[in-house]
Design a protein around this motif. Structure first.
Motif, mmCIF file in Angstrom:
data_model
loop_
_atom_site.group_PDB
_atom_site.id
_atom_site.type_symbol
_atom_site.label_atom_id
_atom_site.label_comp_id
_atom_site.label_asym_id
_atom_site.label_seq_id
_atom_site.Cartn_x
_atom_site.Cartn_y
_atom_site.Cartn_z
ATOM 1 N N ILE A 5 2.360 11.186 -0.046
ATOM 2 C CA ILE A 5 1.630 11.133 -1.513
ATOM 3 C C ILE A 5 0.627 10.081 -1.520
ATOM 4 N N LEU A 6 0.889 8.892 -0.797
ATOM 5 C CA LEU A 6 0.124 7.832 -0.793
ATOM 6 C C LEU A 6 -0.067 7.631 0.863
ATOM 7 N N ASP A 11 -5.180 0.504 0.862
ATOM 8 C CA ASP A 11 -4.896 -0.877 0.835
ATOM 9 C C ASP A 11 -3.753 -1.273 -0.295
ATOM 10 N N ILE A 12 -2.970 -1.633 0.056
ATOM 11 C CA ILE A 12 -1.915 -1.848 -0.930
ATOM 12 C C ILE A 12 -2.083 -2.713 -2.185
#
Length: 48
Positions: A5-6, A11-12
């Protein structure tokens, strides 16, 4: 499974709560073979 999904390259610091909520909803409604092709939400509902 979260990387489905991510993407890894994200970038967190740019991940929002809405994005996390959507990812959690998607994963909790995905049928799993180990659960007899039921979703985690369906299994949770049986025990609550």
């Amino acid at each position: 499974m979260l990387h489905r999904i991510l993407p890894k390259s994200i970038d967190i610091t740019t991940i929002t709560q809405a994005m996390l909520d959507k990812a959690a909803d998607t994963l909790n409604n995905l049928p799993r073979k180990v659960l007899g092709y039921k979703t985690p939400n369906e299994m949770w509902a049986q025990f609550v």
